[in-house]
Design an enzyme around this catalytic site. Sequence first.
Site, PDB file in Angstrom:
ATOM      1  N   CYS A 150      11.389  16.941  62.557  1.00 52.99           N
ATOM      2  CA  CYS A 150      11.632  18.217  63.410  1.00 52.99           C
ATOM      3  C   CYS A 150      12.811  17.824  64.497  1.00 52.99           C
ATOM      4  O   CYS A 150      13.564  18.617  64.899  1.00 52.99           O
ATOM      5  CB  CYS A 150      10.727  18.736  64.045  1.00 52.99           C
ATOM      6  N   HIS A 185       6.748  17.627  69.522  1.00 51.61           N
ATOM      7  CA  HIS A 185       7.441  18.432  68.340  1.00 51.61           C
ATOM      8  C   HIS A 185       8.832  18.852  69.073  1.00 51.61           C
ATOM      9  O   HIS A 185       8.848  19.070  70.292  1.00 51.61           O
ATOM     10  CB  HIS A 185       6.540  19.411  68.435  1.00 51.61           C
TER      11      HIS A 185
END
Length: 875
Positions: A287, A831
């Site tokens: 990510c 994230h």
Amino acid sequence: MDNPSEDSSQQQQTESSVKDDQRVYFVPYRWWKEAQDSAPSDGKSATLYAVASAPSYGAMKLINNIFSPDIAFNLRREEESLSQSQENGEVGVSGRDYALVPGDMWLQALKWHSNSKAAAKNGKSFSVTDEDIADVYPLQLRLSVSRETSSLGVRISKKDNTVECFRRAYRIFSVDTEPSRIWDLSGQTALFFSNESNDMIKDSQKQSEQDLLLELQVYGLSDSVKNKAKKDEMSVSYLNGSSLLMNGSGSGITSNLTRSSSSSFSGGSCEAGTLGLTGLQNLGNTCFMNSALQCLAHTPKLVDYFLGDYKREINHDNPLGMKGEIASGFGDLLKKLWAPGASPVAPKTFKVKLSHFAPQFSGFNQHDSQEVLAFLLDGLHEDLNRVKDKPYVEAKDGDDRPDEEIADEYWHYHLARNDSIIVDVCQGQYRSTLVCPVCKKVSIMFDPFMYLSLPLPSTSMRSMTLTVIESGSDLQISTFTITVPKDGKLEDLIRALSIACSLESDETLLVAEIYNNRIIRYLEEPCDSLSLIRDGDRLVAYRLRKGTEEAPLVMFTHQQIDEHYIYGKLTSNWKAFGIPLAAHGRVLKGSDVCSLYLQLLVPFLVQNRAQTDEHNFDRSSSEVRTEMEPDDKRVNGFPASIAEENAAEHLDMEFQFYLSDDKAITKGAEIVMNEPLKSTDIPGRLNVLVNWSPKMVEKYNTSLFSSLPEVFKSGFFGKRPQDSVSLYKCLEAFLKEEPLGPEDMWFCPGCKEHRQATKKLDLWRLPEILVIHLKRFSYSRFIKNKLETYVDFPTHDLDLSSYMAYKDGKSSYRYMLYAISNHYGSMGGGHYTAFVHQGADRWYDFDDSHVSPINKDKIKTSAAYVLFYRRVEET
Ligand SMILES: [Zn+2]
């Protein structure tokens, strides 16, 4: 595509396996020209054909359509060139003019229509017709082309195409009713005429004797939405074969289209307005890469560049580059992301290339989106550097010339060695001024930058809770919560606490950190940073009277018997409890220590005790002994084991006092009541360890001085109040004058020595795209940390004009935000996502493969990590 070396390979591939970027698109000419007129790219030569039905097949069609003859027509070359037609304006361009364009031109035109459509939706002045709202669909046709003397014979065979494609082709290429023309801007048909190409055909035995297959992606000829009402009726009549000669565009069937075999368009039909809203699959902790890629893939000028014919600029021989691999990998990926109807893309090829050239990003660990972004900007720049031979440039001294002159000189030297789309779009220049602290020599340099890394100054406050112990005649324990600057010093804490507890002018505070009921350190250096104090620490501030320096400060640490079972055997040892207490006192002999201690403990005496007990304290100044009843298993209340171990000591005493070290861990010599303390035992601070007899533990309410709160207890719900700082403050912190670190010494040309110079930065030249990295992660030698500071950044009007050291009077220094790389969670894990602006007030959240709209009010969060701004030209 213009690269001649690719032509031959291209032709070989015309048979079937045409690469994505070598596809030929068949589009309405008007649609293409509209985009072209608004954003003209390099002039492409075009071949114009008039379309005429081929008689041999035409006759057959007249007999009966049910025989499903192939569609055949001739393309007759016309003299009119593209430039002539442009001079004539729109004259002659009809609804039945088509164009063959290469993939990059098609994608650019598509993007232009997408943008103008988005603008139209949001009430801008742009007018939009129904024809613009064409479905994007993957009709793919296979044409066989044979060369005749002055024309190309084209056959669309039913056996080469699926039924549905064939039907649609029929409508488009039925040339009986109206004349139509095709502009070839792809250069594909020209190949059929060239001699070279003829040789190629002969050599290629696998192909049919005279035919070449050309694969066409047909775009923008789907049926308009306005005919929805008639759809069913039409599709029936169509199937009956009774209205085959309808116009090619503007009417017909939209539904029930079977998908062609084209693999690059796997998504469903979508509107042009949703172009670029394609997710990237997470390949396992990727990510960080996806977030950086999405921000770059929505950077205005870069998108146009990579959707276009960028490959001719690839510098394959640049030793600093990656042989064009990163550029082409990025370009390929970007095209996939902007392909209409694309489903989430798995960036596997790109990841492999990235890992190959930057092994630090290999594997499946989480990395930093800023690091990969910096690598990409640099890699793309070198791969696309238009400078083939970098000239050697010697840095000249500034002398006494004006800064503007030196800055321009530096910039031109830089451009002489670095010239790419990245330089065009993303690079700026700042001035750095170094001053030698010894000889005051000033050195000025001008450095290019691709992004600004801004520190996050902590102008924010921090709340801290401390326990203040006032050991006067009546000992008092109270807790205070104060607010101090987060980057403040110990003196700030002392000042705030003094006010909070109404400290008298003749009093002072001694702060100590307590761990496991012992003092583990004193906080006495006023300049120490408060960052050394953590939220989980427990701090005590002893409120002491000044002017008692001749009387030492006695620090008492309390211990009691701790009994526990080990392997079924009762074991006991001494264990510290309660908050250490402190008092100044003239302690000349052991009994002075004892009485000082007993005085401190008075407030904790358990009430309702028998009078006799209290009597003990009245005579405690001499010697504290008890009349304890002997126990069967215990000696004077002590467990037998302790009694044995301490047989030689005074077990009959209620308290035993020992000299100890600073941290009250080692038990030193016992303090004997009637003996004087040696002078060496009485430094400014006397550490005394006090062992409590079990009976004394009962006699005092020790819980009253046992609870010590943490500096900051984060609540069960939510974190500490969010710190907030403006982006301008971050910029100011970045630009402010600062001494270089000891590892970062500067060789002063004045004194010919390495000096810890002061450095000051100023903005000099700003790029069109300004990337701002917020330094949330700090990697000091011992501590890795992430700052969760909320940075208040402008979304519409970032005005940097007041930070410019130089203004050329032409450039705008105003910026608007178009993308954010976000990081959530702790460092090392967490994230990454990206927020991307797409037209008017619309923002999208790119969370790996998931793309969803997000309200513009929600984009400013403390997760913002890299900000992407684009320049707004002043009007
Ligand atoms: Zn110097």
